[in-house]
Every structure is written in C-alpha cells, then in structure tokens.
Design a protein around this motif. Structure first.
Motif, PDB file in Angstrom:
ATOM      1  N   THR A  17      26.759  -7.161 -71.593  1.00  0.00           N
ATOM      2  CA  THR A  17      25.740  -6.373 -70.906  1.00  0.00           C
ATOM      3  C   THR A  17      26.282  -6.014 -69.525  1.00  0.00           C
ATOM      4  OG1 THR A  17      24.649  -8.324 -69.970  1.00  0.00           O
ATOM      5  CG2 THR A  17      23.795  -7.503 -72.076  1.00  0.00           C
ATOM      6  N   SER A  18      25.758  -4.933 -68.988  1.00  0.00           N
ATOM      7  CA  SER A  18      26.161  -4.571 -67.635  1.00  0.00           C
ATOM      8  C   SER A  18      25.143  -3.622 -67.023  1.00  0.00           C
ATOM      9  CB  SER A  18      27.542  -3.904 -67.617  1.00  0.00           C
ATOM     10  OG  SER A  18      27.471  -2.621 -68.189  1.00  0.00           O
ATOM     11  N   GLU A  19      25.281  -3.486 -65.727  1.00  0.00           N
ATOM     12  CA  GLU A  19      24.564  -2.456 -64.995  1.00  0.00           C
ATOM     13  C   GLU A  19      25.622  -1.732 -64.186  1.00  0.00           C
ATOM     14  OE1 GLU A  19      21.134  -2.543 -61.741  1.00  0.00           O
ATOM     15  OE2 GLU A  19      20.460  -3.236 -63.726  1.00  0.00           O
ATOM     16  N   LEU A  20      25.800  -0.452 -64.486  1.00  0.00           N
ATOM     17  CA  LEU A  20      26.842   0.362 -63.875  1.00  0.00           C
ATOM     18  C   LEU A  20      26.250   1.490 -63.057  1.00  0.00           C
ATOM     19  CD1 LEU A  20      29.060   1.097 -67.022  1.00  0.00           C
ATOM     20  CD2 LEU A  20      29.486  -0.669 -65.322  1.00  0.00           C
ATOM     21  N   LYS A  21      26.991   1.882 -62.047  1.00  0.00           N
ATOM     22  CA  LYS A  21      26.672   3.100 -61.315  1.00  0.00           C
ATOM     23  C   LYS A  21      27.864   4.015 -61.535  1.00  0.00           C
ATOM     24  CE  LYS A  21      24.645   2.670 -57.423  1.00  0.00           C
ATOM     25  NZ  LYS A  21      24.363   2.357 -56.021  1.00  0.00           N
ATOM     26  N   SER A  39      19.296  10.936 -76.254  1.00  0.00           N
ATOM     27  CA  SER A  39      18.071  11.471 -75.664  1.00  0.00           C
ATOM     28  C   SER A  39      18.351  11.628 -74.175  1.00  0.00           C
ATOM     29  CB  SER A  39      16.874  10.547 -75.909  1.00  0.00           C
ATOM     30  OG  SER A  39      16.956   9.384 -75.100  1.00  0.00           O
ATOM     31  N   GLU A  40      17.423  12.198 -73.448  1.00  0.00           N
ATOM     32  CA  GLU A  40      17.639  12.394 -72.012  1.00  0.00           C
ATOM     33  C   GLU A  40      17.853  11.085 -71.270  1.00  0.00           C
ATOM     34  OE1 GLU A  40      14.869  14.909 -69.975  1.00  0.00           O
ATOM     35  OE2 GLU A  40      14.977  16.451 -71.515  1.00  0.00           O
ATOM     36  N   THR A  41      17.275   9.999 -71.777  1.00  0.00           N
ATOM     37  CA  THR A  41      17.345   8.731 -71.054  1.00  0.00           C
ATOM     38  C   THR A  41      18.142   7.645 -71.776  1.00  0.00           C
ATOM     39  OG1 THR A  41      15.259   8.018 -72.055  1.00  0.00           O
ATOM     40  CG2 THR A  41      15.129   9.132 -69.907  1.00  0.00           C
ATOM     41  N   GLN A  42      18.759   7.985 -72.915  1.00  0.00           N
ATOM     42  CA  GLN A  42      19.478   6.943 -73.650  1.00  0.00           C
ATOM     43  C   GLN A  42      20.550   7.544 -74.554  1.00  0.00           C
ATOM     44  OE1 GLN A  42      17.580   4.601 -76.956  1.00  0.00           O
ATOM     45  NE2 GLN A  42      17.674   2.980 -75.410  1.00  0.00           N
ATOM     46  N   VAL A  43      21.603   6.779 -74.737  1.00  0.00           N
ATOM     47  CA  VAL A  43      22.637   7.139 -75.692  1.00  0.00           C
ATOM     48  C   VAL A  43      23.037   5.867 -76.436  1.00  0.00           C
ATOM     49  CG1 VAL A  43      24.609   6.832 -74.109  1.00  0.00           C
ATOM     50  CG2 VAL A  43      24.789   8.426 -76.016  1.00  0.00           C
ATOM     51  N   ALA A 101      23.182   2.622 -73.937  1.00  0.00           N
ATOM     52  CA  ALA A 101      23.147   2.851 -72.495  1.00  0.00           C
ATOM     53  C   ALA A 101      21.829   3.529 -72.160  1.00  0.00           C
ATOM     54  CB  ALA A 101      24.324   3.724 -72.062  1.00  0.00           C
ATOM     55  N   THR A 102      21.069   2.882 -71.301  1.00  0.00           N
ATOM     56  CA  THR A 102      19.770   3.401 -70.884  1.00  0.00           C
ATOM     57  C   THR A 102      19.859   3.840 -69.429  1.00  0.00           C
ATOM     58  OG1 THR A 102      18.690   1.897 -72.423  1.00  0.00           O
ATOM     59  CG2 THR A 102      17.313   2.866 -70.692  1.00  0.00           C
ATOM     60  N   ILE A 103      19.529   5.095 -69.187  1.00  0.00           N
ATOM     61  CA  ILE A 103      19.588   5.659 -67.836  1.00  0.00           C
ATOM     62  C   ILE A 103      18.379   5.143 -67.062  1.00  0.00           C
ATOM     63  CG2 ILE A 103      19.717   7.777 -66.461  1.00  0.00           C
ATOM     64  CD1 ILE A 103      22.031   7.345 -68.626  1.00  0.00           C
ATOM     65  N   LEU A 104      18.649   4.437 -65.968  1.00  0.00           N
ATOM     66  CA  LEU A 104      17.567   3.925 -65.123  1.00  0.00           C
ATOM     67  C   LEU A 104      17.198   4.943 -64.043  1.00  0.00           C
ATOM     68  CD1 LEU A 104      18.836   0.246 -64.697  1.00  0.00           C
ATOM     69  CD2 LEU A 104      17.165   1.127 -66.365  1.00  0.00           C
ATOM     70  N   HIS A 105      18.225   5.531 -63.408  1.00  0.00           N
ATOM     71  CA  HIS A 105      18.020   6.552 -62.373  1.00  0.00           C
ATOM     72  C   HIS A 105      19.204   7.501 -62.401  1.00  0.00           C
ATOM     73  CE1 HIS A 105      14.838   4.120 -60.605  1.00  0.00           C
ATOM     74  NE2 HIS A 105      15.649   3.100 -60.611  1.00  0.00           N
ATOM     75  N   GLU A 106      18.925   8.770 -62.143  1.00  0.00           N
ATOM     76  CA  GLU A 106      19.992   9.762 -62.068  1.00  0.00           C
ATOM     77  C   GLU A 106      19.622  10.756 -60.984  1.00  0.00           C
ATOM     78  OE1 GLU A 106      22.667  12.297 -65.224  1.00  0.00           O
ATOM     79  OE2 GLU A 106      20.604  11.839 -65.762  1.00  0.00           O
ATOM     80  N   ILE A 107      20.471  10.838 -59.955  1.00  0.00           N
ATOM     81  CA  ILE A 107      20.198  11.760 -58.862  1.00  0.00           C
ATOM     82  C   ILE A 107      21.510  12.195 -58.215  1.00  0.00           C
ATOM     83  CG2 ILE A 107      19.805   9.891 -57.197  1.00  0.00           C
ATOM     84  CD1 ILE A 107      17.655  11.767 -55.928  1.00  0.00           C
ATOM     85  N   LEU A 108      21.661  13.483 -58.027  1.00  0.00           N
ATOM     86  CA  LEU A 108      22.803  14.077 -57.333  1.00  0.00           C
ATOM     87  C   LEU A 108      24.146  13.595 -57.873  1.00  0.00           C
ATOM     88  CD1 LEU A 108      21.386  13.868 -53.692  1.00  0.00           C
ATOM     89  CD2 LEU A 108      21.418  15.868 -55.195  1.00  0.00           C
ATOM     90  N   GLY A 109      24.271  13.498 -59.184  1.00  0.00           N
ATOM     91  CA  GLY A 109      25.540  13.114 -59.790  1.00  0.00           C
ATOM     92  C   GLY A 109      25.825  11.627 -59.818  1.00  0.00           C
ATOM     93  N   VAL A 110      24.875  10.824 -59.337  1.00  0.00           N
ATOM     94  CA  VAL A 110      25.021   9.364 -59.377  1.00  0.00           C
ATOM     95  C   VAL A 110      24.016   8.841 -60.398  1.00  0.00           C
ATOM     96  CG1 VAL A 110      24.841   7.213 -58.076  1.00  0.00           C
ATOM     97  CG2 VAL A 110      25.729   9.270 -56.953  1.00  0.00           C
ATOM     98  N   THR A 111      24.517   8.039 -61.339  1.00  0.00           N
ATOM     99  CA  THR A 111      23.671   7.540 -62.417  1.00  0.00           C
ATOM    100  C   THR A 111      23.723   6.020 -62.442  1.00  0.00           C
ATOM    101  OG1 THR A 111      24.207   9.515 -63.701  1.00  0.00           O
ATOM    102  CG2 THR A 111      23.221   7.691 -64.897  1.00  0.00           C
TER     103      THR A 111
END
Length: 145
Positions: free
Chosen positions: A136-140, A34-38, A111-121
């Motif tokens: 678990t992790s939080e990645l940029k 989906s737009e916010t999750q894979v 993987a849940t997208i928290l924020h996505e802006i200007l090629g940085v996710t």
C-alpha cells in the motif's frame, strides 16, 4: 475507441497511454477506469528489470504504483484526444511493502485519487497478489510542464 468497460492488455495501447517506454514499463493491463479510480495489472516476468533472485523488488512495486497513476492520467488525456504527459513521483507519504511477488504472479492494483489540482495528484494505492494485499502507499505525483 471505448475502453471503459473492458480490460486492455494490448501492449501498444498501454504504451501509448503512459510516458514510460521499454524496458521501464511496469503496467500491462488496464482493468477499470473512472475519474477517481483506476485498476491496473502487471504480470511479473523474469525479464523485468526489477526482478532479482526470482522476486519483484520493492522499487519495482513502487514504480508499478506510480505507473498505475500515470495510466489513469494517460487515459484521461486519451479521452480528451491529447498525448499522455510526463509525470514524476513528487513524494511518497507512506509505503508499506508486505510481500514481494514472485515471477509469473499477477498484480492487481487499485489507485484511488484523493485530490487532484494543478497537475499535482494525491493518490492512495493498494496492490494485491493472489487475493492478498501485498503493498500500500500514498503517493503525490506531479505533471511536468
């Protein structure tokens, strides 16, 4: 091709959705998009370059998490009829490795997208194996220009 409602495990399709190539491919299934999750998958094989002493190393788990994000991005670009871009892990804010999976075990990763802006996710990732959370992790991640 509508890939939204079926699991994709054809090697050639997955390889076209991510920039990584053999032997460095750490995802082999796309279960959900989906737009916010894979939700992705990986069967840990003995031939995987991150397997040592019968277990998938922590570095492999982190690369698997990052490639899950890459698969999300690659599928987004596929929907726009564009080639998958190259991306990099920009930062790992937090990573907890609770257990190393063994050969022939299946990973299911959300993987849940928290924020996505200007090629940085900024992404929150959870890896499960045999019904238990093992990492678990939080990645940029950052897309190359």
């Amino acid at each position: 091709m509508n890939l939204l409602n079926k699991t994709i495990q054809e090697k050639s399709v997955i390889e076209n959705l991510i920039p990584q190539k053999y032997p460095f491919i750490m995802v082999d299934k796309l279960h959900h998009y989906s737009e916010t999750q894979v939700i992705t998958g990986l069967k840990v094989l003995a031939t995987n370059i991150f397997v040592k002493h019968g277990a998938f190393m922590a570095a492999g788990l982190i690369e698997h998490m990052a490639q899950s994000v890459a698969l999300h991005t690659g599928y987004q670009f596929f929907l726009k009829n564009e080639a998958a871009p190259t991306g990099y892990i920009g930062a790992i804010k937090m990573a907890n490795i609770l257990e190393l999976p063994k050969i022939d075990q299946e990973l299911t990763t959300t993987a849940t997208i928290l924020h996505e802006i200007l090629g940085v996710t900024l992404v929150q990732v959870q890896v499960e194996c045999n019904g238990a959370i093992i990492a678990t992790s939080e990645l940029k991640t950052v897309l190359a220009n």
